[in-house]
Enzyme design. Structure first.
Site, short mmCIF file in Angstrom:
data_model
loop_
_atom_site.label_atom_id
_atom_site.label_comp_id
_atom_site.label_asym_id
_atom_site.label_seq_id
_atom_site.Cartn_x
_atom_site.Cartn_y
_atom_site.Cartn_z
N ARG A 62 0.80 -1.23 -0.10
CA ARG A 62 -0.13 -0.23 0.07
C ARG A 62 0.94 1.24 -0.08
NH1 ARG A 62 -1.43 2.77 4.34
NH2 ARG A 62 -1.34 0.93 5.66
N ASP A 187 -6.27 18.31 -16.48
CA ASP A 187 -6.55 16.93 -16.92
C ASP A 187 -5.97 16.86 -18.35
OD1 ASP A 187 -7.65 14.83 -17.85
OD2 ASP A 187 -9.28 14.83 -16.64
N LYS A 212 -7.25 5.19 -20.41
CA LYS A 212 -7.43 5.70 -21.83
C LYS A 212 -5.96 5.66 -22.55
CE LYS A 212 -11.35 7.16 -20.04
NZ LYS A 212 -11.37 7.00 -18.77
#
Length: 410
Positions: A62, A187, A212
């Site tokens: 983690r 973004d 993407k």
């Protein structure tokens, strides 16, 4: 070789991976699935922040993981930043940034044309629950951004090109208008770092849905943040590792790493195909508008040419008629797959008003340019003549549906 002399294509293939790094000789970074790592001994003075992945030190996945660490190094290098972070999704990356820089009472200026998930996050979570004020503006004009700034403005959040109307904002001009206490985030999912690097234009943080273009094969979900701001990086790192624990899993990190290797080659084909298709659509009688920065008819074509190294593979266009006509067009396609998401090697198509942007009230959608007949396509790397032929099938289906006689009801 000095990192500063390596070209983008070289970084995309090799950054973060060292064949002799583990003594085995893997030419690709292994998938380290271990949840925890053995320690050579007990160091009672060790703190979590002292664990150094760059030195091959790992404690718990983690906190950090060798596969994720390799990916984060590559993502930072591709965007030209110092600190890279990989998350479980693009939404996880963006929400982590917002939590890292915003407090109750702060103010955000955001593009009014955003991915619907980001807009809902700002409205429902940060505005309604966390008491952060949000101003949505048409950021195609820099003055609209600067006029909305307040003393309590902590974050300016941009997409460029936007999802789905392909609007642009002048990142450099906006960056120059902000004081040092205001974070500019961009973004960069639609352009990818191959065609645009916002940090070089003055942005403080860059975000991606790695699902993407960076992954490029529609088989992994992930997100990323890259920044040069040490204070922002420190806050993001705490939230990623401790506060939220929303890091990308090792297998997805491996898949994204694999995808970045072909990013330059894929993006060149995406753009070449998109250019042909945009020109084809611009000449079609059943299309009333085409939104693609590579067309000279795009109102911000000159900005795109100056700010980007290419125009990408995303196009949106408006069909003549109503939503029923758009439905007939979409259902007549065979090569373009009707699906949300984008950036994969295969061509995808969607109707934002009924799919990705459906949660936004219709009046707000229309105000930002998302009409009932706006179609968004993610142009893949198939042969462009096959894609054009498929669009012709869609138009034929649309025409046939419009010409079909109405059946009288009993």
């Amino acid at each position: 070789m000095d990192d500063r002399t390596r070209r983008f294509e070289t970084v995309a293939v090799s950054e973060g991976e060292h064949p002799d790094g583990d003594g085995v000789g893997d030419v690709v970074s292994p998938i380290h699935l271990a949840s925890t790592f053995a320690l050579p001994g007990l160091d009672t003075s060790m703190r979590l922040e002292d664990v150094d992945p760059a030195a091959g030190e790992f404690l718990y996945s983690r906190l950090n993981n060798p596969t994720r660490h390799a990916l984060e190094k590559r993502l930072a290098a591709l965007e030209g930043g110092e600190f890279g972070f990989a998350f479980a999704s693009g939404t996880a990356a963006i929400s982590t940034l917002f939590l890292a820089v915003l407090e109750p009472g702060d103010h955000v200026v955001a593009f009014d044309d955003l991915y619907a998930g980001t807009r809902r996050m700002l409205e429902v979570l940060f505005r309604d629950r966390l008491r952060v004020d949000i101003s949505f503006v048409d950021a195609t004009e820099v003055e609209n951004v600067t006029d909305a700034l307040r003393p309590e403005t902590r974050l300016v959040w941009m997409e460029t090109p936007t999802n789905p109307t392909m609007k642009l904002c002048d990142v450099r001009a906006i960056a120059e208008s902000l004081d040092e206490d205001t974070v500019l985030g961009v973004d960069n999912t639609f352009a990818s770092p191959y065609f645009q690097r916002p940090l070089e234009l003055g942005a403080d943080v860059v975000a991606h849905s790695t699902t993407k273009y960076l992954n490029g094969h529609s088989d992994s979900v992930g997100g990323a943040l890259v920044t040069d701001d040490e204070a922002v990086a420190e806050s993001v790192q705490f939230l990623q590792q401790v506060g939220l624990g929303n890091q990308v899993a090792p297998f997805d990190a491996y898949m994204i790493m694999r995808g970045t290797k072909t990013l330059p080659a894929r993006m060149r084909t995406h753009e070449a195909n998109a250019t042909v298709i945009a020109e084809y659509l611009a000449d079609h009688d059943l299309v009333t508008a085409v939104h693609y920065p590579g067309l000279e008819s795009h109102p911000q074509h000159d900005l795109a040419a100056a700010q980007m190294d290419g125009f990408g593979g995303m196009i949106s266009f408006e069909l003549a008629g109503e939503m029923a006509d758009a439905k007939a067009f979409l259902e007549g396609l065979e090569q373009f797959t009707l699906a949300v998401s984008l950036g994969g090697v295969e061509s995808l198509v969607e109707l934002p008003a009924a799919m990705t942007h459906e949660p936004i009230p219709r009046e707000e959608r229309l105000a930002s340019g998302v009409t009932d007949t706006l179609v968004r396509i993610s142009v893949g790397i198939e042969h462009v003549e096959d894609l054009v032929a498929d669009l012709e099938r869609g138009f034929e289906a649309m025409t046939a549906a419009a010409d079909a006689p109405l059946v009288a009801e009993d």
